[in-house]
Design an enzyme around this catalytic site. Structure first.
Site, short mmCIF file in Angstrom:
data_model
loop_
_atom_site.label_atom_id
_atom_site.label_comp_id
_atom_site.label_asym_id
_atom_site.label_seq_id
_atom_site.Cartn_x
_atom_site.Cartn_y
_atom_site.Cartn_z
N ARG A 30 -9.67 6.33 -58.20
CA ARG A 30 -8.53 5.42 -58.15
C ARG A 30 -7.31 6.23 -58.55
O ARG A 30 -7.33 6.91 -59.59
CB ARG A 30 -8.72 4.25 -59.11
CG ARG A 30 -7.73 3.08 -58.86
CD ARG A 30 -7.65 2.13 -60.03
NE ARG A 30 -7.01 2.79 -61.17
CZ ARG A 30 -7.57 2.91 -62.38
NH1 ARG A 30 -8.77 2.43 -62.62
NH2 ARG A 30 -6.93 3.52 -63.36
N TYR A 50 -8.40 -5.31 -69.55
CA TYR A 50 -9.75 -5.88 -69.61
C TYR A 50 -9.80 -7.33 -70.10
O TYR A 50 -10.86 -7.83 -70.41
CB TYR A 50 -10.64 -4.99 -70.48
CG TYR A 50 -10.78 -3.62 -69.89
CD1 TYR A 50 -11.48 -3.42 -68.69
CD2 TYR A 50 -10.20 -2.51 -70.49
CE1 TYR A 50 -11.58 -2.17 -68.13
CE2 TYR A 50 -10.30 -1.25 -69.93
CZ TYR A 50 -11.00 -1.08 -68.75
OH TYR A 50 -11.10 0.16 -68.19
N GLU A 53 -14.68 4.38 -74.42
CA GLU A 53 -14.82 3.43 -73.32
C GLU A 53 -16.27 2.97 -73.14
O GLU A 53 -16.65 2.47 -72.08
CB GLU A 53 -14.30 4.07 -72.03
CG GLU A 53 -12.83 4.43 -72.10
CD GLU A 53 -12.35 5.21 -70.89
OE1 GLU A 53 -12.06 4.57 -69.87
OE2 GLU A 53 -12.28 6.44 -70.96
N GLY A 95 -13.25 1.64 -63.44
CA GLY A 95 -14.05 0.52 -63.89
C GLY A 95 -14.59 -0.31 -62.73
O GLY A 95 -13.97 -0.39 -61.66
N ASN A 131 -8.34 8.69 -61.60
CA ASN A 131 -9.54 8.27 -62.33
C ASN A 131 -10.75 8.44 -61.42
O ASN A 131 -10.86 7.77 -60.40
CB ASN A 131 -9.39 6.82 -62.76
CG ASN A 131 -10.44 6.37 -63.75
OD1 ASN A 131 -11.61 6.68 -63.59
ND2 ASN A 131 -10.03 5.62 -64.75
N GLU A 177 -1.85 8.85 -62.71
CA GLU A 177 -3.17 9.32 -63.12
C GLU A 177 -4.16 9.26 -61.95
O GLU A 177 -3.97 8.51 -60.99
CB GLU A 177 -3.73 8.47 -64.27
CG GLU A 177 -3.05 8.69 -65.60
CD GLU A 177 -3.73 7.95 -66.74
OE1 GLU A 177 -3.22 8.02 -67.86
OE2 GLU A 177 -4.78 7.32 -66.52
N SER A 226 -8.63 4.30 -69.94
CA SER A 226 -8.49 2.89 -70.33
C SER A 226 -7.34 2.66 -71.29
O SER A 226 -7.34 1.72 -72.08
CB SER A 226 -9.80 2.37 -70.96
OG SER A 226 -10.82 2.28 -69.99
N ASP A 250 -3.24 6.25 -59.39
CA ASP A 250 -2.19 5.35 -59.86
C ASP A 250 -0.81 5.98 -59.71
O ASP A 250 -0.63 7.18 -60.02
CB ASP A 250 -2.41 5.00 -61.33
CG ASP A 250 -3.80 4.42 -61.60
OD1 ASP A 250 -4.47 4.00 -60.64
OD2 ASP A 250 -4.22 4.40 -62.77
#
Length: 339
Positions: A284, A245, A15, A306, A302, A300, A174, A286
């Site tokens: 974050r 992305y 990443e 990002g 994180n 997940e 990612s 999910d």
């Protein structure tokens, strides 16, 4: 008096480029009347680049060589008030850099060694969240040595879950190295790919129907708050690297058009996961939402999401009235509070 901030970006994981994209946005957003920011790029070889090479890396989107050894650069960082380790994936988001900064006595944005390490490893995350009673999809673990010595045993584990299923490296983000496996004929290639990137791999069952994908941001230390819930919609089979992305590949809906009781439950579960994993600063979280049954399962967590222009985390808090510049400022303040 301005606070001196060291902004780390790049790193040795897959990443690397995403981290540099995030750093460009954060560098532009931190208020210059409050902070004196020094960006330092870490090359793919793990060396920390001087300012001139760092500027070139940010422009090019990649840092390939040069620089000093890590310990030398950290030892010279005594004049910084805090570090923003905007690093994604292994050797950055997994507790390694956090441990280094802890030893150096420098405050930093985000979770500490424990929260970073446990959250980065999907196996440990699932085990901790299970102990906290947080719902997840069914899964199995496979280790590279097993795959080479007992491939049939790993295939049998996959068959227990049924097809289709997902194959994921345990320690990457990612969506790197992830494959959706529709049937047994696709399993070996997916496992080969995942094991080329990590020694441990997660086999993860799919939900009965295509779920809605919900995300929520968490901000704070011991008294965290949750953002509004957002929903991602996209045409790809799953939320892969290109979809994440590439501008226009996914639609973001904030707040998510879901019942209020579901939104409240998502936010409660996100805060529970944040506390169970001993996270700090930001995360974050999910989820998958099965609309027909009303079931929610956590996907997940994180700990350094990002911060690019297409990233969900800053958009979630923007919907709560906290702009991008205010958000990154608050993250530095939380790091200094932890001191």
């Amino acid at each position: 008096m301005k606070k001196r901030i060291l902004l780390l970006a790049g790193g040795q994981s897959g990443e690397h480029e995403v981290s540099l994209m995030s750093a460009r946005s954060v560098l532009a957003a931190l208020p210059r009347d409050q902070f004196d920011v020094t960006p330092v790029a870490i090359s793919k070889q793990g060396r920390w680049l001087p300012p001139t090479d760092t500027r070139q890396a940010l422009e090019n989107g990649s840092a390939d060589s040069g620089g000093d050894l890590v310990l030398h650069r950290v030892a010279s960082a005594e004049g910084y008030d805090a570090v923003f380790p905007l690093l994604h994936g292994p050797m950055g988001e997994d507790g390694t850099v956090q441990g280094l900064l802890t030893l150096a006595g420098i405050p930093f944005v985000g979770s500490g060694v424990l929260g970073s390490a446990v959250s980065m490893d999907k196996v440990m995350t699932k085990q901790v969240l299970a102990s906290a009673g947080i719902p997840q999809v069914a899964w199995r673990l496979a280790v590279r040595r097993e795959w080479s010595s007992d491939g049939d045993g790993v295939r049998a584990r996959a068959a227990e879950l049924g097809f289709p299923l997902f194959v994921k490296p345990a320690n990457l983000g990612s969506s790197l190295g992830i494959s959706k496996v529709h049937g047994p004929e696709e399993l070996d290639a997916a496992l080969d790919l995942a094991f080329s990137l990590d020694r441990r791999v997660i086999l993860e069952a799919m939900t009965a129907s295509r779920p809605r994908e919900l995300e929520v941001g968490v901000l704070g230390n011991d008294a965290p708050i949750a953002s509004p819930v957002g929903e991602l919609r996209f045409g790809a089979e799953y939320y892969d690297y290109e979809t994440k992305y590439t501008e226009g590949r996914a639609e973001v809906h904030i707040p998510a058009p879901i019942p209020e009781d579901v939104a409240r439950r998502v936010r409660e579960l996100a805060l529970s996961a944040f506390r169970a994993l001993d996270c700090a600063g930001l995360a974050r979280v999910d989820f998958f939402y099965l609309e027909e049954s009303g079931e929610l399962v956590l996907n997940e967590v994180n700990t350094m999401p990002g911060f690019t222009q297409t990233s969900m985390y800053p958009k979630l808090f923007e919907a709560a009235g906290l702009g991008y510049s205010e958000l990154v400022t608050r993250l530095v303040e939380l790091a200094l509070e932890e001191r």
